[in-house]
Design a protein around this motif. Structure first.
Motif, short mmCIF file in Angstrom:
data_model
loop_
_atom_site.label_atom_id
_atom_site.label_comp_id
_atom_site.label_asym_id
_atom_site.label_seq_id
_atom_site.Cartn_x
_atom_site.Cartn_y
_atom_site.Cartn_z
N LEU A 141 3.72 -25.30 -0.25
CA LEU A 141 3.93 -25.11 -1.56
C LEU A 141 3.76 -23.51 -2.08
O LEU A 141 4.48 -23.32 -3.23
N GLN A 142 3.01 -22.86 -1.60
CA GLN A 142 2.79 -21.47 -2.07
C GLN A 142 3.86 -20.57 -1.81
O GLN A 142 3.87 -19.27 -2.16
N TYR A 143 4.88 -20.88 -0.82
CA TYR A 143 5.89 -19.92 -0.61
C TYR A 143 7.38 -20.46 -1.22
O TYR A 143 7.38 -21.79 -1.52
N ASP A 144 8.12 -19.70 -1.27
CA ASP A 144 9.81 -20.03 -1.38
C ASP A 144 10.68 -19.98 -0.25
O ASP A 144 10.12 -19.81 0.93
N ALA A 145 11.86 -19.98 -0.47
CA ALA A 145 12.68 -19.99 0.68
C ALA A 145 12.85 -18.59 1.74
O ALA A 145 13.13 -18.80 2.67
N ASP A 146 12.39 -17.58 1.01
CA ASP A 146 11.97 -16.47 1.83
C ASP A 146 11.03 -16.36 2.93
O ASP A 146 11.15 -15.58 3.87
N MET A 147 10.14 -17.53 2.96
CA MET A 147 9.16 -17.59 3.91
C MET A 147 9.64 -18.20 4.96
O MET A 147 10.57 -19.31 4.96
N THR A 148 9.76 -17.74 6.35
CA THR A 148 10.31 -18.38 7.52
C THR A 148 9.14 -18.48 8.54
O THR A 148 8.28 -17.65 8.67
N ALA A 149 9.52 -19.50 9.56
CA ALA A 149 8.57 -19.12 10.78
C ALA A 149 8.88 -17.75 11.44
O ALA A 149 9.82 -17.31 11.21
N ASP A 150 7.81 -17.12 12.13
CA ASP A 150 7.82 -15.85 12.45
C ASP A 150 8.43 -15.65 13.80
O ASP A 150 8.72 -14.42 14.15
N GLY A 151 9.25 -16.84 14.51
CA GLY A 151 9.81 -16.74 15.79
C GLY A 151 9.07 -16.25 16.94
O GLY A 151 9.39 -16.23 17.94
N LYS A 152 7.65 -15.67 16.75
CA LYS A 152 6.66 -15.57 17.97
C LYS A 152 5.88 -16.91 18.26
O LYS A 152 5.39 -16.95 19.39
N GLY A 153 5.84 -18.08 17.23
CA GLY A 153 5.16 -19.07 17.53
C GLY A 153 3.59 -19.02 17.32
O GLY A 153 3.03 -17.91 17.02
N ASP A 154 3.02 -19.86 17.91
CA ASP A 154 1.35 -20.08 17.87
C ASP A 154 0.79 -20.12 19.27
O ASP A 154 1.05 -21.02 20.19
#
Length: 456
Positions: free
Chosen positions: A316-329
């Motif tokens: 909810l607090q982000y828009d479409a510019d937010m993505t998963a970072d590609g590094k994982g958890d």
């Protein structure tokens, strides 16, 4: 001169009249019930060809409940009632004392709050069959709702005395001492409706039950509501050091809370608030506090509504510019949730928010001038963005649905509650025609149609 003005305006007036007739004729609740409510939908990625042959599940129960609400609003749709009754009967034993699974055992697993909400259909079935004089089935349905309410109130595991949040219902036995926003929808509305329908004969027990229901909301709101963001974190653990709560914040602020604001979790919570307040006695000592919580949630979601579409994002607090970072958890030396998926407008949450806004306005819980424009914009956004007409068919589909999301337990370390998880987790896939969006779209449509009937 005046007659030429009338002639010039006539095509515009006729077009407007035709549009009004088309809008009136398009009952989206019916279109979705006919397309996917009676069958051809998914329950947590399990395909269901027909509602009346579907097993017990909160998703199938949500779809069945929405179909039944459509019948209540449009009682000429008798086939809708019969389909839900067949679903209800399939999952109930002869005298209504056991909800049964496909193997003939109990479908109510120990302290699993997700197993309870489908039972809300039995209230309407009880009343209708009693009206018809069918006391046998009416008694079965009454036994079923008694069973579910008593299972929750007396047998469901709770956070123990001495811990923060004592008395709160576990989300599930496999998530000890955890409360999730989802769980407020799964347990509290059926508890509240039972008390309103059957609980008034014992005033002492009645008041204790409402204290208990209010406690659930007051506890989770206190533990998960972020005043700055005006949103609730998805879940909270009273024992954040427990291995099953590896996702929880380990220090203040928000000790025990999960790290992100998941849209559908807040949707279940918002709907739970308005559904419970529909039945809660206004003279109860906590009534005004629960109304205030509902208004806090409504204000926060108004703030985070997408300006362009009128909808809400998965996170909810982000828009479409937010993505998963590609590094994982990284958890215990292993890496999970690797990907670059972007945040997206999510349909089930947008539908359930719209439902809760419209119902809250109708019940007088939310200010109409403030929130009706929010709900109307959202509903139009749902139709424009998520509802797709099938080619060469009268059916519709609903798209951009988060299949599922959760937190832990220890045996599933991929469910971290992070941005990476909600966007790239293995179980957090984007699907279409899933019951969690079908049911909530029908409910939102019914409220919208009812609002328009009142205006007309």
């Amino acid at each position: 001169m005046r007659k030429y003005v009338i002639v010039a305006l006539l095509p515009i007036l006729l077009m407007a009249c035709g549009q009004n007739q088309n809008n009136k004729a398009t009952l989206w609740s019916h279109k979705m019930v006919d397309s996917h409510g009676l069958g051809d939908f998914y329950c947590n990625r399990h395909y269901q060809s027909k509602l009346d042959s579907t097993g017990w599940d909160y998703v199938s129960g949500l779809v069945a409940g929405a179909v039944l609400e459509t019948w209540k609003q449009y009682p000429e749709k008798k086939a809708y009632y019969q389909s839900v009754k067949a679903f209800a009967d399939l999952n109930l034993n002869e005298d209504g004392t056991m909800i049964i699974n496909s193997k003939g055992g109990s479908a109510l697993r120990p302290s699993n709050i997700d197993d309870l909400p489908a039972g809300r259909i039995y209230f309407t079935l009880y009343e209708e069959e009693l009206r018809k004089g069918n006391t046998k089935d009416a008694n079965r349905y009454r036994n079923a709702v008694d069973l579910i309410r008593n299972t929750l109130k007396y047998n469901h595991s709770r956070i123990a005395a001495g811990l923060p949040g004592a008395g709160g219902f576990f989300h599930k036995a496999i998530y000890p001492n955890q409360m999730w926003l989802d769980g407020l929808y799964m347990g509290s509305p059926i508890y509240a409706q039972w008390e309103s329908t059957f609980g008034k004969t014992d005033s002492v027990e009645f008041n204790r039950s409402w204290d208990d229901i209010a406690l659930q909301f007051k506890t989770i709101h206190q533990k998960t509501y972020d005043v700055e963001k005006q949103l609730n974190y998805h879940a909270w653990s009273a024992t954040p050091a427990d291995s099953n709560s590896f996702w929880a914040n380990q220090q203040d602020p928000f000790l025990g809370s999960s790290p992100e604001f998941w849209a559908r979790g807040m949707g279940w919570y918002f709907a739970a608030l308005v559904d419970v307040l529909e039945f809660m006695p206004e003279d109860h000592s906590s009534y005004r506090e629960i109304v205030d919580i509902a208004n806090q949630v409504a204000a926060g979601l108004k703030r985070w509504q997408d300006d362009g579409s009128g909808l809400w994002y998965q996170l909810l607090q982000y828009d479409a510019d937010m993505t998963a970072d590609g590094k994982g958890d990284r958890v215990a030396g292993e890496v999970y949730n690797i990907g670059h998926a972007a945040n997206y407008l999510e349909s089930s949450a947008s539908c359930i928010f719209t439902y809760a806004y419209l119902k809250g306005i109708r019940l007088g819980l939310l200010d109409k001038a403030t929130y009706l424009p929010i709900a109307e914009k959202a509903y139009q956004g749902i139709l424009e963005t998520f509802i797709k007409e099938q080619q060469n068919d009268s059916k519709i589909d609903i798209v951009q649905i988060c299949a599922s999301a959760g937190l832990g337990p220890a045996k599933d370390p991929s469910r971290t509650g992070t941005i990476n998880y909600y966007l790239a987790g293995k179980d957090v896939t984007v699907v279409e025609n899933e019951g969690k969006a079908i049911g909530t779209f029908i409910l939102a449509s019914l409220e919208y149609e009812q609002m328009n009937d009142i205006i007309r």
